[in-house]
Motif scaffolding. Structure first.
Motif, PDB file in Angstrom:
ATOM      1  N   ALA A   1      -6.989 -34.613 -29.608  1.00 56.62           N
ATOM      2  CA  ALA A   1      -8.337 -34.153 -29.300  1.00 56.62           C
ATOM      3  C   ALA A   1      -8.469 -34.099 -27.783  1.00 56.62           C
ATOM      4  O   ALA A   1      -7.989 -34.985 -27.077  1.00 56.62           O
ATOM      5  CB  ALA A   1      -9.377 -35.096 -29.884  1.00 56.62           C
ATOM      6  N   THR A   2      -9.091 -33.053 -27.297  1.00 57.31           N
ATOM      7  CA  THR A   2      -9.333 -32.876 -25.875  1.00 57.31           C
ATOM      8  C   THR A   2     -10.824 -32.649 -25.679  1.00 57.31           C
ATOM      9  O   THR A   2     -11.439 -31.868 -26.418  1.00 57.31           O
ATOM     10  CB  THR A   2      -8.559 -31.654 -25.339  1.00 57.31           C
ATOM     11  OG1 THR A   2      -7.188 -31.813 -25.641  1.00 57.31           O
ATOM     12  CG2 THR A   2      -8.742 -31.490 -23.851  1.00 57.31           C
ATOM     13  N   ARG A   3     -11.418 -33.305 -24.690  1.00 53.41           N
ATOM     14  CA  ARG A   3     -12.839 -33.122 -24.376  1.00 53.41           C
ATOM     15  C   ARG A   3     -12.960 -32.916 -22.875  1.00 53.41           C
ATOM     16  O   ARG A   3     -12.494 -33.725 -22.086  1.00 53.41           O
ATOM     17  CB  ARG A   3     -13.653 -34.342 -24.791  1.00 53.41           C
ATOM     18  CG  ARG A   3     -15.133 -34.204 -24.503  1.00 53.41           C
ATOM     19  CD  ARG A   3     -15.880 -35.470 -24.931  1.00 53.41           C
ATOM     20  NE  ARG A   3     -17.303 -35.323 -24.791  1.00 53.41           N
ATOM     21  CZ  ARG A   3     -17.989 -35.583 -23.669  1.00 53.41           C
ATOM     22  NH1 ARG A   3     -17.348 -35.981 -22.599  1.00 53.41           N
ATOM     23  NH2 ARG A   3     -19.289 -35.413 -23.626  1.00 53.41           N
ATOM     24  N   MET A   4     -13.573 -31.796 -22.495  1.00 52.94           N
ATOM     25  CA  MET A   4     -13.768 -31.482 -21.087  1.00 52.94           C
ATOM     26  C   MET A   4     -15.240 -31.186 -20.834  1.00 52.94           C
ATOM     27  O   MET A   4     -15.888 -30.509 -21.634  1.00 52.94           O
ATOM     28  CB  MET A   4     -12.956 -30.254 -20.687  1.00 52.94           C
ATOM     29  CG  MET A   4     -13.172 -29.863 -19.230  1.00 52.94           C
ATOM     30  SD  MET A   4     -12.261 -28.402 -18.700  1.00 52.94           S
ATOM     31  CE  MET A   4     -13.115 -27.117 -19.565  1.00 52.94           C
ATOM     32  N   VAL A   5     -15.761 -31.703 -19.739  1.00 49.29           N
ATOM     33  CA  VAL A   5     -17.092 -31.343 -19.269  1.00 49.29           C
ATOM     34  C   VAL A   5     -16.878 -30.502 -18.016  1.00 49.29           C
ATOM     35  O   VAL A   5     -16.085 -30.877 -17.146  1.00 49.29           O
ATOM     36  CB  VAL A   5     -17.946 -32.589 -18.948  1.00 49.29           C
ATOM     37  CG1 VAL A   5     -19.300 -32.181 -18.388  1.00 49.29           C
ATOM     38  CG2 VAL A   5     -18.110 -33.458 -20.190  1.00 49.29           C
ATOM     39  N   ALA A   6     -17.563 -29.338 -17.942  1.00 55.59           N
ATOM     40  CA  ALA A   6     -17.373 -28.446 -16.807  1.00 55.59           C
ATOM     41  C   ALA A   6     -18.660 -27.732 -16.443  1.00 55.59           C
ATOM     42  O   ALA A   6     -19.500 -27.461 -17.306  1.00 55.59           O
ATOM     43  CB  ALA A   6     -16.293 -27.412 -17.128  1.00 55.59           C
ATOM     44  N   ALA A   7     -18.786 -27.432 -15.171  1.00 56.51           N
ATOM     45  CA  ALA A   7     -19.853 -26.556 -14.693  1.00 56.51           C
ATOM     46  C   ALA A   7     -19.295 -25.140 -14.747  1.00 56.51           C
ATOM     47  O   ALA A   7     -18.189 -24.884 -14.241  1.00 56.51           O
ATOM     48  CB  ALA A   7     -20.247 -26.930 -13.274  1.00 56.51           C
ATOM     49  N   VAL A   8     -20.019 -24.241 -15.383  1.00 55.01           N
ATOM     50  CA  VAL A   8     -19.534 -22.878 -15.591  1.00 55.01           C
ATOM     51  C   VAL A   8     -20.561 -21.882 -15.070  1.00 55.01           C
ATOM     52  O   VAL A   8     -21.758 -22.048 -15.302  1.00 55.01           O
ATOM     53  CB  VAL A   8     -19.270 -22.614 -17.097  1.00 55.01           C
ATOM     54  CG1 VAL A   8     -18.763 -21.199 -17.317  1.00 55.01           C
ATOM     55  CG2 VAL A   8     -18.286 -23.630 -17.653  1.00 55.01           C
ATOM     56  N   GLU A   9     -20.068 -20.862 -14.385  1.00 52.68           N
ATOM     57  CA  GLU A   9     -20.894 -19.731 -13.984  1.00 52.68           C
ATOM     58  C   GLU A   9     -20.224 -18.480 -14.515  1.00 52.68           C
ATOM     59  O   GLU A   9     -18.988 -18.390 -14.538  1.00 52.68           O
ATOM     60  CB  GLU A   9     -21.024 -19.658 -12.464  1.00 52.68           C
ATOM     61  CG  GLU A   9     -21.784 -20.823 -11.883  1.00 52.68           C
ATOM     62  CD  GLU A   9     -21.834 -20.797 -10.356  1.00 52.68           C
ATOM     63  OE1 GLU A   9     -21.270 -19.874  -9.739  1.00 52.68           O
ATOM     64  OE2 GLU A   9     -22.432 -21.733  -9.794  1.00 52.68           O
ATOM     65  N   ALA A  10     -21.020 -17.522 -14.968  1.00 53.86           N
ATOM     66  CA  ALA A  10     -20.470 -16.299 -15.531  1.00 53.86           C
ATOM     67  C   ALA A  10     -21.421 -15.135 -15.309  1.00 53.86           C
ATOM     68  O   ALA A  10     -22.594 -15.328 -14.971  1.00 53.86           O
ATOM     69  CB  ALA A  10     -20.215 -16.487 -17.026  1.00 53.86           C
ATOM     70  N   ILE A  11     -20.894 -13.950 -15.509  1.00 61.08           N
ATOM     71  CA  ILE A  11     -21.693 -12.735 -15.563  1.00 61.08           C
ATOM     72  C   ILE A  11     -21.615 -12.265 -17.000  1.00 61.08           C
ATOM     73  O   ILE A  11     -20.520 -12.039 -17.528  1.00 61.08           O
ATOM     74  CB  ILE A  11     -21.146 -11.634 -14.622  1.00 61.08           C
ATOM     75  CG1 ILE A  11     -21.031 -12.148 -13.185  1.00 61.08           C
ATOM     76  CG2 ILE A  11     -21.992 -10.374 -14.724  1.00 61.08           C
ATOM     77  CD1 ILE A  11     -22.341 -12.517 -12.536  1.00 61.08           C
ATOM     78  N   GLN A  12     -22.753 -12.160 -17.657  1.00 58.22           N
ATOM     79  CA  GLN A  12     -22.786 -11.717 -19.047  1.00 58.22           C
ATOM     80  C   GLN A  12     -23.731 -10.532 -19.143  1.00 58.22           C
ATOM     81  O   GLN A  12     -24.924 -10.654 -18.898  1.00 58.22           O
ATOM     82  CB  GLN A  12     -23.248 -12.827 -19.982  1.00 58.22           C
ATOM     83  CG  GLN A  12     -23.204 -12.394 -21.437  1.00 58.22           C
ATOM     84  CD  GLN A  12     -23.580 -13.520 -22.370  1.00 58.22           C
ATOM     85  OE1 GLN A  12     -24.289 -14.434 -21.997  1.00 58.22           O
ATOM     86  NE2 GLN A  12     -23.106 -13.432 -23.592  1.00 58.22           N
ATOM     87  N   GLY A  13     -23.154  -9.373 -19.474  1.00 60.73           N
ATOM     88  CA  GLY A  13     -23.963  -8.165 -19.582  1.00 60.73           C
ATOM     89  C   GLY A  13     -24.684  -7.824 -18.292  1.00 60.73           C
ATOM     90  O   GLY A  13     -25.797  -7.320 -18.309  1.00 60.73           O
ATOM     91  N   GLY A  14     -24.066  -8.148 -17.153  1.00 58.83           N
ATOM     92  CA  GLY A  14     -24.651  -7.849 -15.861  1.00 58.83           C
ATOM     93  C   GLY A  14     -25.565  -8.927 -15.309  1.00 58.83           C
ATOM     94  O   GLY A  14     -26.002  -8.843 -14.167  1.00 58.83           O
ATOM     95  N   ALA A  15     -25.881  -9.944 -16.092  1.00 57.94           N
ATOM     96  CA  ALA A  15     -26.774 -11.025 -15.638  1.00 57.94           C
ATOM     97  C   ALA A  15     -25.963 -12.279 -15.329  1.00 57.94           C
ATOM     98  O   ALA A  15     -25.051 -12.643 -16.072  1.00 57.94           O
ATOM     99  CB  ALA A  15     -27.807 -11.339 -16.714  1.00 57.94           C
TER     100      ALA A  15
END
Length: 104
Positions: free
Chosen positions: A57-71
């Protein structure tokens, strides 16, 4: 942010958006392929791996930024993956991606 949380099992993926909508891997993959979902930053905050010869089992906590549908979207997420060793390879049985609790 319709891409969280989601669950995936071997060969079949099923996800649930924050709005409660349900989608499959086949529904979700075109957003990655087309570039309508682009992860622009993934900063690992913590990683915990528990493994033995046959399972893990692997568990990761991360801060994520993305562009989804231009937003632009951002979230602090927990990604958990359960796997087994099959034919000398690790095979994912299930995975979850969900919002992480805010830190104090």
């Amino acid at each position: 942010m319709s891409w969280t949380p989601c669950c995936t099992s071997v060969g079949v993926g099923v996800g649930a958006g924050l709005d409660g909508s349900v989608f499959t891997t086949e529904d979700d993959q075109p957003s990655y392929r087309s570039g309508s979902l682009r992860i622009t930053r993934l900063e690992e905050e913590s990683l915990d791996v528990q493994a033995d010869v046959a399972t893990g089992a692997t568990r990761m906590v991360a801060a994520v930024e993305a562009i989804q549908g231009g937003a632009a979207v951002s979230a602090r997420l927990v990604y958990t993956r359960l796997w087994v060793r099959a034919d000398e390879r690790r095979q994912i049985l299930a995975a979850t991606l969900a919002p992480a609790a805010e830190t104090a």
